[in-house]
Design a protein around this motif. Structure first.
Motif, PDB file in Angstrom:
ATOM      1  N   LEU A   1       0.875  -1.170   0.000  1.00 25.57           N
ATOM      2  CA  LEU A   1       0.000   0.000   0.000  1.00 25.57           C
ATOM      3  C   LEU A   1       0.908   1.214   0.000  1.00 25.57           C
ATOM      4  CD1 LEU A   1      -2.479  -1.104   2.783  1.00 25.57           C
ATOM      5  CD2 LEU A   1      -3.187  -0.425   0.477  1.00 25.57           C
ATOM      6  N   LYS A   2       0.679   2.126  -0.927  1.00 24.51           N
ATOM      7  CA  LYS A   2       1.501   3.340  -0.964  1.00 24.51           C
ATOM      8  C   LYS A   2       0.640   4.544  -0.665  1.00 24.51           C
ATOM      9  CE  LYS A   2       3.690   5.687  -4.610  1.00 24.51           C
ATOM     10  NZ  LYS A   2       4.536   5.582  -5.803  1.00 24.51           N
ATOM     11  N   LEU A   3       0.893   5.174   0.484  1.00 22.28           N
ATOM     12  CA  LEU A   3       0.213   6.408   0.853  1.00 22.28           C
ATOM     13  C   LEU A   3       1.136   7.541   0.418  1.00 22.28           C
ATOM     14  CD1 LEU A   3      -0.631   4.124   2.997  1.00 22.28           C
ATOM     15  CD2 LEU A   3      -1.310   6.001   4.470  1.00 22.28           C
ATOM     16  N   SER A   4       0.597   8.533  -0.286  1.00 23.38           N
ATOM     17  CA  SER A   4       1.489   9.580  -0.782  1.00 23.38           C
ATOM     18  C   SER A   4       0.796  10.938  -0.772  1.00 23.38           C
ATOM     19  CB  SER A   4       1.937   9.248  -2.207  1.00 23.38           C
ATOM     20  OG  SER A   4       0.808   9.191  -3.043  1.00 23.38           O
ATOM     21  N   ASN A   5       1.606  11.992  -0.817  1.00 27.30           N
ATOM     22  CA  ASN A   5       1.032  13.336  -0.889  1.00 27.30           C
ATOM     23  C   ASN A   5       1.568  14.068  -2.116  1.00 27.30           C
ATOM     24  OD1 ASN A   5       3.588  14.269  -0.218  1.00 27.30           O
ATOM     25  ND2 ASN A   5       3.059  14.750   1.901  1.00 27.30           N
ATOM     26  N   LYS A   6       1.111  15.302  -2.274  1.00 27.04           N
ATOM     27  CA  LYS A   6       1.444  16.068  -3.474  1.00 27.04           C
ATOM     28  C   LYS A   6       2.912  16.447  -3.526  1.00 27.04           C
ATOM     29  CE  LYS A   6      -3.186  17.572  -4.393  1.00 27.04           C
ATOM     30  NZ  LYS A   6      -3.944  17.423  -3.105  1.00 27.04           N
ATOM     31  N   LYS A   7       3.592  16.392  -2.374  1.00 27.86           N
ATOM     32  CA  LYS A   7       5.020  16.715  -2.340  1.00 27.86           C
ATOM     33  C   LYS A   7       5.888  15.530  -2.771  1.00 27.86           C
ATOM     34  CE  LYS A   7       4.326  20.831  -0.809  1.00 27.86           C
ATOM     35  NZ  LYS A   7       3.970  21.173   0.573  1.00 27.86           N
ATOM     36  N   GLY A   8       5.239  14.424  -3.082  1.00 28.38           N
ATOM     37  CA  GLY A   8       6.001  13.238  -3.475  1.00 28.38           C
ATOM     38  C   GLY A   8       6.501  12.423  -2.297  1.00 28.38           C
ATOM     39  N   GLU A   9       6.016  12.750  -1.097  1.00 30.76           N
ATOM     40  CA  GLU A   9       6.394  11.949   0.074  1.00 30.76           C
ATOM     41  C   GLU A   9       5.506  10.718   0.127  1.00 30.76           C
ATOM     42  OE1 GLU A   9       7.773  15.859   2.647  1.00 30.76           O
ATOM     43  OE2 GLU A   9       5.708  15.143   2.783  1.00 30.76           O
ATOM     44  N   GLU A  10       6.051   9.617   0.618  1.00 29.41           N
ATOM     45  CA  GLU A  10       5.252   8.385   0.615  1.00 29.41           C
ATOM     46  C   GLU A  10       5.589   7.471   1.781  1.00 29.41           C
ATOM     47  OE1 GLU A  10       6.688   7.276  -3.323  1.00 29.41           O
ATOM     48  OE2 GLU A  10       7.830   5.643  -2.406  1.00 29.41           O
ATOM     49  N   LEU A  11       4.575   6.742   2.177  1.00 30.55           N
ATOM     50  CA  LEU A  11       4.698   5.754   3.244  1.00 30.55           C
ATOM     51  C   LEU A  11       4.273   4.418   2.653  1.00 30.55           C
ATOM     52  CD1 LEU A  11       4.998   5.441   6.451  1.00 30.55           C
ATOM     53  CD2 LEU A  11       2.507   5.371   6.427  1.00 30.55           C
ATOM     54  N   LEU A  12       5.111   3.393   2.826  1.00 32.53           N
ATOM     55  CA  LEU A  12       4.802   2.090   2.258  1.00 32.53           C
ATOM     56  C   LEU A  12       4.456   1.108   3.369  1.00 32.53           C
ATOM     57  CD1 LEU A  12       7.816   1.859  -0.243  1.00 32.53           C
ATOM     58  CD2 LEU A  12       5.537   2.835  -0.641  1.00 32.53           C
ATOM     59  N   ILE A  13       3.386   0.370   3.153  1.00 35.53           N
ATOM     60  CA  ILE A  13       2.934  -0.616   4.135  1.00 35.53           C
ATOM     61  C   ILE A  13       2.587  -1.864   3.359  1.00 35.53           C
ATOM     62  CG2 ILE A  13       1.142  -1.174   5.826  1.00 35.53           C
ATOM     63  CD1 ILE A  13       0.691   1.908   6.066  1.00 35.53           C
TER      64      ILE A  13
ATOM     65  N   ARG B   1       9.195   4.051   6.066  1.00 34.62           N
ATOM     66  CA  ARG B   1       8.977   5.498   6.142  1.00 34.62           C
ATOM     67  C   ARG B   1      10.187   6.274   5.633  1.00 34.62           C
ATOM     68  NH1 ARG B   1       8.785   5.977  12.769  1.00 34.62           N
ATOM     69  NH2 ARG B   1      10.951   5.416  13.138  1.00 34.62           N
ATOM     70  N   THR B   2      11.014   5.604   4.815  1.00 36.58           N
ATOM     71  CA  THR B   2      12.226   6.232   4.303  1.00 36.58           C
ATOM     72  C   THR B   2      11.938   7.559   3.610  1.00 36.58           C
ATOM     73  OG1 THR B   2      12.923   3.967   3.885  1.00 36.58           O
ATOM     74  CG2 THR B   2      14.356   5.687   3.070  1.00 36.58           C
ATOM     75  N   LYS B   3      10.834   7.591   2.829  1.00 38.60           N
ATOM     76  CA  LYS B   3      10.510   8.824   2.084  1.00 38.60           C
ATOM     77  C   LYS B   3       9.224   9.466   2.599  1.00 38.60           C
ATOM     78  CE  LYS B   3      12.230   6.717  -2.159  1.00 38.60           C
ATOM     79  NZ  LYS B   3      11.647   6.192  -3.395  1.00 38.60           N
ATOM     80  N   SER B   4       8.943   9.264   3.898  1.00 39.58           N
ATOM     81  CA  SER B   4       7.627   9.643   4.426  1.00 39.58           C
ATOM     82  C   SER B   4       7.459  11.126   4.701  1.00 39.58           C
ATOM     83  CB  SER B   4       7.372   8.862   5.717  1.00 39.58           C
ATOM     84  OG  SER B   4       8.367   9.178   6.680  1.00 39.58           O
ATOM     85  N   GLY B   5       8.518  11.904   4.622  1.00 43.69           N
ATOM     86  CA  GLY B   5       8.440  13.331   4.954  1.00 43.69           C
ATOM     87  C   GLY B   5       9.711  13.712   5.664  1.00 43.69           C
ATOM     88  N   LYS B   6       9.602  14.483   6.753  1.00 42.34           N
ATOM     89  CA  LYS B   6      10.795  14.836   7.542  1.00 42.34           C
ATOM     90  C   LYS B   6      11.314  13.569   8.220  1.00 42.34           C
ATOM     91  CE  LYS B   6      10.836  19.597   9.157  1.00 42.34           C
ATOM     92  NZ  LYS B   6       9.604  20.115   8.519  1.00 42.34           N
ATOM     93  N   THR B   7      12.563  13.244   7.951  1.00 46.50           N
ATOM     94  CA  THR B   7      13.149  12.055   8.582  1.00 46.50           C
ATOM     95  C   THR B   7      14.546  12.334   9.130  1.00 46.50           C
ATOM     96  OG1 THR B   7      14.103  11.352   6.476  1.00 46.50           O
ATOM     97  CG2 THR B   7      11.968  10.409   7.034  1.00 46.50           C
ATOM     98  N   ASP B   8      15.084  13.517   8.824  1.00 47.24           N
ATOM     99  CA  ASP B   8      16.511  13.726   9.100  1.00 47.24           C
ATOM    100  C   ASP B   8      16.807  14.338  10.468  1.00 47.24           C
ATOM    101  OD1 ASP B   8      15.553  16.230   8.734  1.00 47.24           O
ATOM    102  OD2 ASP B   8      16.874  16.768   7.063  1.00 47.24           O
ATOM    103  N   PHE B   9      15.793  14.414  11.338  1.00 50.30           N
ATOM    104  CA  PHE B   9      16.029  15.039  12.645  1.00 50.30           C
ATOM    105  C   PHE B   9      16.806  14.122  13.591  1.00 50.30           C
ATOM    106  CE2 PHE B   9      11.760  13.377  12.135  1.00 50.30           C
ATOM    107  CZ  PHE B   9      11.696  12.418  13.125  1.00 50.30           C
TER     108      PHE B   9
END
Ligand code: FRU
Length: 482
Positions: free
Chosen positions: A372-384, A397-405
């Motif tokens: 299942l690929k959940l995605s937004n208009k910014k091209g961010e995505e969550l895979l399940i 959640r590698t490309k899920s949004g902010k991850t670099d904190f």
């Protein structure tokens, strides 16, 4: 509007402001579910701990109340539990009023700084007004530290067969059981766990309770562990066995995980709920809990989950499901039956308008790999999905949004499938910044948080081969803060 900030959970409890970690003192009393929690009311990082307080009539809608317990001369108020002392064994009851009693760890930062080992002790407090105000016992602590550095998180239950209280305490790398007739005079019963279970970190926040399966009673010992979880950092392990009022004996030596995802920790169950066992965890991980990119508050609780014992290919295990009360916030259901998926099926029209607040359930008579690929208009995505070769579920959640904190946040997290059944189902509870996955009737559970720059309005179901999905049910949910 309140609770409308970016990333703010709309289906989960989070404090209006400031830092939270572990759920504490969860108890059902006078038709009210109490949720206390590790709280620092001055900042969005961990600090001198208080017990925050929230109440609910239905486990879904929460009202935050004033702070219940403040730090004092004995130290910070660390994690612990609460009970309803119906028999007034403590003597705290007055004029027929039943006392609620909180049992918690006093963590003395001064003695810790002076490098003593005995800076954690167990104390109690009581309330005669349904938890609104609390009085600390004058002779605290009630259980003194014998010289063990990590000596904390008392979970107390009434052991009916012998009419005594049992305290399950995390004592560094094992569990210590104590008993008391009155919540004040504790005596050691036994120890468990030196050579059993996962030991990648410190044992914390335990729980002990019984559940029935096929007419037989089993005892479950929950032990939270940090670090050393199956996907790194903090996680909840448990043992299934027997408890005789003094000693816990597991029926097998396998390490079982209540939730394989990165973001369920310090989870334990409500007391005083009869045969129902309702579990709730902190939806974070000590690896990055202090760094997640929220502003007004930091961290939230999981959805309350009902626990049941089930047979699996790992023996008897706990299965989790969101409490049925979640249906109180339903605002529409869409059902599709017998759907053929040829590579990709676009489900965006089903969830695009749901503001990342829904439950999706897939059922298949034959299990094949899917994502299942959940995605937004910014091209961010969550895979399940399900990896058929590894026979594992995953959340990526590698490309899920902010991850670099923080360096451990990004990643793909795996969990085993615990049944050989041909048919399969997966339920995901999707909120603004979290997903909880319950597969195969809750045998495998995973929780993960994420921080996208805008709701995931896109959803596709992807498969390598043709697959047949017997049903896809999407339930839209209202915000619990409305
Ligand atoms: C678990 C924990 C507990 C402790 C509390 C302190 O997350 O470390 O062991 O009581 O948090 O806030």
């Amino acid at each position: 509007a309140a609770y409308a900030e970016q990333y703010r959970p709309q289906l989960h409890f989070s404090p209006a402001q400031h830092w939270m970690n572990d759920p504490n003192g969860m108890v059902y009393f006078n038709h009210t579910y109490h949720l206390f929690f590790q709280y620092y009311p001055k900042d969005i990082v961990w600090g001198p701990m208080h017990w925050g307080h929230a109440v609910s009539k239905d486990l879904i809608h929460w009202k935050q109340l004033p702070i219940a317990l403040y730090p004092d001369s004995l130290g910070y108020i660390f994690s612990g539990s609460a009970v309803v002392d119906s028999g007034n064994t403590s003597g705290f009851g007055k004029n027929g009023k039943i006392p609620m009693v909180a049992i918690f760890t006093h963590h003395d930062p001064k003695r810790e700084a002076e490098r003593h080992e005995d800076f954690e002790n167990q104390s109690i407090a009581f309330s005669l007004d349904s938890g609104a105000t609390w009085t600390k016992y004058a002779n605290n602590p009630v259980l003194k530290n014998p010289g063990i550095r990590d000596f904390r998180d008392p979970k107390v239950m009434w052991y009916t067969a012998e009419k005594k209280w049992i305290m399950t305490l995390a004592t560094q790398d094992h569990i210590s059981f104590y008993s008391a007739p009155d919540l004040k005079n504790w005596k050691k019963e036994s120890e468990f766990g030196f050579k059993t279970g996962a030991h990648g970190g410190v044992w914390e926040c335990p729980d002990l309770f019984s559940l029935k399966m096929a007419g037989k009673t089993y005892w479950i010992l929950v032990v939270n562990l940090n670090p050393g979880g199956p996907n790194g950092g903090s996680a909840t392990q448990y043992f299934v066995g027997d408890f005789d009022g003094s000693k816990f004996t597991p029926i097998d030596s396998s390490t079982k995980w209540l939730d394989y995802g990165p973001d369920e920790y310090a989870g334990i169950t409500w007391s005083n709920t009869g045969d129902r066992k309702i579990f709730l965890g902190w939806m974070s991980n000590w690896q990055y809990a202090n760094q997640v990119p929220t502003q007004a508050w930091r961290n939230a609780a999981t959805i309350p989950r009902e626990l049941r014992l089930k047979q699996s290919n790992q023996g008897i295990v706990l299965a989790s499901a969101p409490v049925p009360e979640l249906t109180k916030i339903n605002r529409g259901v869409s059902v599709s039956k017998n759907v053929m998926v040829n590579k990709t099926l676009d489900l965006s029209t089903k969830v695009g308008k749901l503001k990342s607040q829904y439950v999706l359930k897939l059922s298949m008579a034959q299990l094949k790999a899917y994502t299942l690929k959940l995605s937004n208009k910014k091209g961010e995505e969550l895979l399940i999905g399900y990896d058929a070769i590894k026979n594992q579920y995953f959340i990526d959640r590698t490309k899920s949004g902010k991850t670099d904190f923080q360096k451990d946040f990004s990643g793909r997290f795996m969990a085993p499938r615990l049944t050989a059944a041909k048919n399969s189902d997966i339920t995901i509870v999707v909120d603004k910044s979290s997903v909880e996955l319950f597969a195969d009737g809750g045998l495998t559970t995973m929780t993960a948080v994420y921080f996208p720059d805008g709701d995931y309005t896109g959803l596709t179901l992807n498969a390598d081969s043709n697959i047949k999905v017997d049903s896809i049910v999407v339930t839209a949910l209202k915000s619990i803060w409305q």
